[in-house]
Design a protein around this motif. Structure first.
Motif, PDB file in Angstrom:
ATOM      1  N   MET A   1       0.829  -1.202   0.000  1.00  0.00           N
ATOM      2  CA  MET A   1       0.000   0.000   0.000  1.00  0.00           C
ATOM      3  C   MET A   1       0.868   1.258   0.000  1.00  0.00           C
ATOM      4  O   MET A   1       0.482   2.296  -0.548  1.00  0.00           O
ATOM      5  N   MET A   2       2.034   1.154   0.620  1.00  0.00           N
ATOM      6  CA  MET A   2       2.937   2.295   0.697  1.00  0.00           C
ATOM      7  C   MET A   2       3.624   2.584  -0.634  1.00  0.00           C
ATOM      8  O   MET A   2       3.796   3.743  -1.015  1.00  0.00           O
ATOM      9  N   VAL A   3       4.038   1.542  -1.338  1.00  0.00           N
ATOM     10  CA  VAL A   3       4.909   1.732  -2.499  1.00  0.00           C
ATOM     11  C   VAL A   3       4.179   1.677  -3.836  1.00  0.00           C
ATOM     12  O   VAL A   3       4.650   2.247  -4.823  1.00  0.00           O
ATOM     13  N   ASP A   4       3.029   0.997  -3.894  1.00  0.00           N
ATOM     14  CA  ASP A   4       2.300   0.908  -5.160  1.00  0.00           C
ATOM     15  C   ASP A   4       1.633   2.240  -5.500  1.00  0.00           C
ATOM     16  O   ASP A   4       1.323   3.043  -4.613  1.00  0.00           O
ATOM     17  N   LYS A   5       1.371   2.438  -6.767  1.00  0.00           N
ATOM     18  CA  LYS A   5       0.703   3.656  -7.198  1.00  0.00           C
ATOM     19  C   LYS A   5      -0.681   3.763  -6.586  1.00  0.00           C
ATOM     20  O   LYS A   5      -1.124   4.845  -6.168  1.00  0.00           O
ATOM     21  N   ALA A   6      -1.409   2.631  -6.545  1.00  0.00           N
ATOM     22  CA  ALA A   6      -2.725   2.562  -5.910  1.00  0.00           C
ATOM     23  C   ALA A   6      -2.660   1.521  -4.793  1.00  0.00           C
ATOM     24  O   ALA A   6      -1.996   0.496  -4.944  1.00  0.00           O
ATOM     25  N   PRO A   7      -3.347   1.748  -3.691  1.00  0.00           N
ATOM     26  CA  PRO A   7      -3.229   0.844  -2.549  1.00  0.00           C
ATOM     27  C   PRO A   7      -4.132  -0.387  -2.616  1.00  0.00           C
ATOM     28  O   PRO A   7      -4.103  -1.224  -1.708  1.00  0.00           O
ATOM     29  N   SER A   8      -4.898  -0.534  -3.668  1.00  0.00           N
ATOM     30  CA  SER A   8      -5.904  -1.597  -3.723  1.00  0.00           C
ATOM     31  C   SER A   8      -5.294  -2.995  -3.637  1.00  0.00           C
ATOM     32  O   SER A   8      -5.824  -3.869  -2.931  1.00  0.00           O
ATOM     33  N   GLY A   9      -4.183  -3.219  -4.343  1.00  0.00           N
ATOM     34  CA  GLY A   9      -3.551  -4.539  -4.312  1.00  0.00           C
ATOM     35  C   GLY A   9      -3.029  -4.886  -2.931  1.00  0.00           C
ATOM     36  O   GLY A   9      -3.222  -6.004  -2.440  1.00  0.00           O
ATOM     37  N   GLY A  10      -2.374  -3.938  -2.293  1.00  0.00           N
ATOM     38  CA  GLY A  10      -1.867  -4.163  -0.947  1.00  0.00           C
ATOM     39  C   GLY A  10      -2.991  -4.363   0.051  1.00  0.00           C
ATOM     40  O   GLY A  10      -2.891  -5.188   0.965  1.00  0.00           O
ATOM     41  N   ALA A  11      -4.081  -3.614  -0.134  1.00  0.00           N
ATOM     42  CA  ALA A  11      -5.228  -3.752   0.764  1.00  0.00           C
ATOM     43  C   ALA A  11      -5.864  -5.134   0.622  1.00  0.00           C
ATOM     44  O   ALA A  11      -6.284  -5.738   1.617  1.00  0.00           O
ATOM     45  N   ALA A  12      -5.914  -5.644  -0.604  1.00  0.00           N
ATOM     46  CA  ALA A  12      -6.456  -6.983  -0.829  1.00  0.00           C
ATOM     47  C   ALA A  12      -5.602  -8.037  -0.134  1.00  0.00           C
ATOM     48  O   ALA A  12      -6.122  -8.955   0.506  1.00  0.00           O
ATOM     49  N   LEU A  13      -4.283  -7.903  -0.241  1.00  0.00           N
ATOM     50  CA  LEU A  13      -3.387  -8.833   0.440  1.00  0.00           C
ATOM     51  C   LEU A  13      -3.527  -8.707   1.949  1.00  0.00           C
ATOM     52  O   LEU A  13      -3.510  -9.713   2.678  1.00  0.00           O
TER      53      LEU A  13
END
Length: 240
Positions: free
Chosen positions: A133-145
């Protein structure tokens, strides 16, 4: 009979050493690194939210920060303590004299190890989700994980081998584990969908609402546990 006694004596010695090691790892104030870790993670998410260019991303980041700070910091510390005490309790120090007692002790150790492993996987997965969520352009992928890690936690025994804060085995009912896993799957899918749907669309708004609802419900549950206490490590909806 001599071989049985020798086996029991050998196992007892190994278990005693392992129990001393489990107690040593606990320390005087066990698990303090857990709330510190999640407090730092929350601060990082809040900082990242200030740089977000879309309200959707800001909402996901702040909701995740609230869950980390108000729920995971305390709930996962309880799990850490429970895992350490479960390890210590799984060893019969100086009391094992038969193969039956050794078998019971080994089963306790197996349950403690499974719970500990599930906790470690859960923590690493959540931290990895926060990093994404910190490094990706959008936090959606990190939030899903971040949410999907909870499903993995249940799948590898976090519910079946749950222990109380004093290290006693207290499994969650299978139907509750299934229900919680489905709930977290919905939250994870909502996070993924929020990153795929068109900005400003009704679907994206619903997806963000569902994810934030999951996080804020967990944060509220954590606050209630903080003020009113709780005996068991890992209650819903924070990750059981």
């Amino acid at each position: 009979h001599c071989s049985t006694a020798a086996f029991a004596l050998h196992s007892s010695g190994n278990l005693e050493l392992s129990a001393r090691e489990a107690r040593r790892r606990g320390g005087k104030a066990p698990g303090l690194q857990i709330p510190v870790l999640y407090a730092l993670a929350s601060a990082a998410l809040i900082y990242r939210s200030q740089r977000a260019t879309h309200l959707a991303d800001t909402s996901i980041l702040l909701a995740s920060a609230a869950l980390s700070l108000f729920n995971l910091s305390s709930a996962d510390r309880k799990r850490f303590i429970a895992a350490n005490k479960a390890s210590a309790n799984s060893f019969g120090i100086g009391t094992i004299s038969t193969t039956e007692e050794v078998d019971v002790a080994e089963k306790k150790r197996f349950a403690a190890q499974r719970f500990t492993s599930a906790f470690v996987v859960k923590t690493l997965g959540q931290i990895l989700g926060i990093i994404r969520m910190m490094v990706d352009k959008a936090p959606s992928g990190g939030a899903a994980l971040f949410m999907a890690t909870q499903i993995i936690y249940f799948a590898i025994g976090g519910g079946k081998y749950r222990h109380t804060d004093d290290g006693q085995l207290d499994p969650i009912e299978e139907r509750l584990v299934v229900g919680a896993s489905v709930t977290y799957a919905i939250f994870a899918l909502a996070a993924l969908a929020s990153g795929q749907l068109a900005s400003g669309s009704l679907g994206k708004g619903i997806a963000i609402f569902v994810y934030c609802f999951g996080c804020l419900t967990g944060a509220f549950d954590g606050l209630m546990s903080l003020f009113f206490g709780g005996r068991k490590a890992g209650r819903k909806p924070s990750g059981a």
